[in-house]
Design an enzyme around this catalytic site. Sequence first.
Site, short mmCIF file in Angstrom:
data_model
loop_
_atom_site.label_atom_id
_atom_site.label_comp_id
_atom_site.label_asym_id
_atom_site.label_seq_id
_atom_site.Cartn_x
_atom_site.Cartn_y
_atom_site.Cartn_z
CD1 TRP A 1 14.45 14.79 65.00
CD2 TRP A 1 13.25 14.37 63.15
NE1 TRP A 1 13.81 15.96 64.66
CE2 TRP A 1 13.07 15.73 63.52
CE3 TRP A 1 12.60 13.88 62.02
CZ2 TRP A 1 12.27 16.61 62.79
CZ3 TRP A 1 11.80 14.75 61.28
CH2 TRP A 1 11.62 16.09 61.67
CB CYS B 1 13.21 19.39 59.34
SG CYS B 1 14.10 20.70 60.22
CE1 TYR C 1 7.88 25.17 63.25
CE2 TYR C 1 8.90 26.57 61.60
CZ TYR C 1 8.58 25.31 62.07
OH TYR C 1 8.97 24.20 61.37
CB THR D 1 17.67 19.73 66.69
OG1 THR D 1 19.09 19.89 66.79
CG2 THR D 1 17.02 20.26 67.94
#
Length: 320
Positions: free
Chosen positions: A90, A57, A188, A124
Site C-alpha cells: 500500500w 479496505c 471473498y 496489510t
Amino acid sequence: MTSQDSPTADHSTSGAYVKAGEEFDRDMDYIPDRITRDSEHWPVEPGRYRLVAAKACPWANRAIIVRQLLGLEDVISLGLTGPTHDRRSWTFDLDPGGVDPVLGYERLQQAYFARFPDYPKGITVPAMVDVPTKQVVTNDFPWITHDFFFEWKQYHRPDAPDLWPEDLREEMEAVMKRVFTEINNGVYRCGFAGSQSAYESAYDRLWDTMDWLEERLADRRFLMGDAITEADVRLFTTLARFDAVYHGHFKCNRTKLTEMPNLWGYARDLFQTPGFGENTDFDQIKAHYYVVHTDINPTQIVPKGPDPAVWLTPHGREKV
C-alpha cells in the site's frame, strides 16, 4: 487487506487471486503483538502510535470507524493510504508528494521492513505503527479494534458507546464469528473460488447467513439489541461494499442489499450514524476492487454505479 510481491504468496485480501480448482483460504497469521496498558514494549501512550489504514479496505475501515466512535482521534493519529497498490505495498499517494507526513514513508512496506527486514508475508492494513521508531507494531486487525475499546478506555470520549457490553459478550462473540466466517470472509470465498463447486458452496453459505441476519434484524435495531456494538461495525463494512462490489465483482448476486428490507434499513441506519458514513468512500472502494483484482476484472474498468445517494434515504429503523 494485503499486498505482497511474492508470486507464491497467499494474497488473501486485497491482492488475492484465484487459484484454479481450490477454495479461497484466508491467511490469518498476523504480527501477534498488542498495545496494552501493562505492555513492557508497546504500552498505551497518547501520541505514540499511528493507525495506518485504507478506506477502501473493509478490515481497515473497521479500525477507522471504531477509532472515531470512541473518540481516540487526538491520541492515535491516522495515516491513510490510497485505494490501489502494486504487489509490493500500500502507498501513501493521497498525501502531498506521496509521503506520509508523520512517518516520512512512501510505502507502508517501509514500516514493516524497519522492524522485520526480511518480512515474508503480505503488507496489510490496518497496521499500528510506533512513531518514534517508525516500526510496525501489529497488523492483527481483530485485536486492534478490541484493544481500542479495552486498553485505551481511559482516553475514550465521555459518551463513547459500549462496543463490548459485558452482559452480551458471549452471544456477541458467537454472532461475530458467524459474521466473519460466512459474511466478511464469505464474499471473498465466492469471489476467489477456483472451481464451480467451491463457488456454489461459498455462495450457499453466504446466503444462508444473509437470510439469518435479515430475520434477526426484524425485531431488533442492531445485531445485539438497541445499541451499536463491535459486531455492527464488523458487519457494516461488508454491507457497505455489497451492492457496489460483492454483488457483481464477487458473484454474490442472488439478491441486492437494497432488496433486503431489514438489512438495507439497518445498513443505512449505521451509515447515517456519525463515524460510519463519513469514513465510507465508495469511489475508493470501487477503485480498489476493480483495479487491483486483475484476475477477476482484467480490463480494470470501474463501474459508475450504484448511486451512493440511496444511503441517505430514510431508514425507518427507529420503529424497531
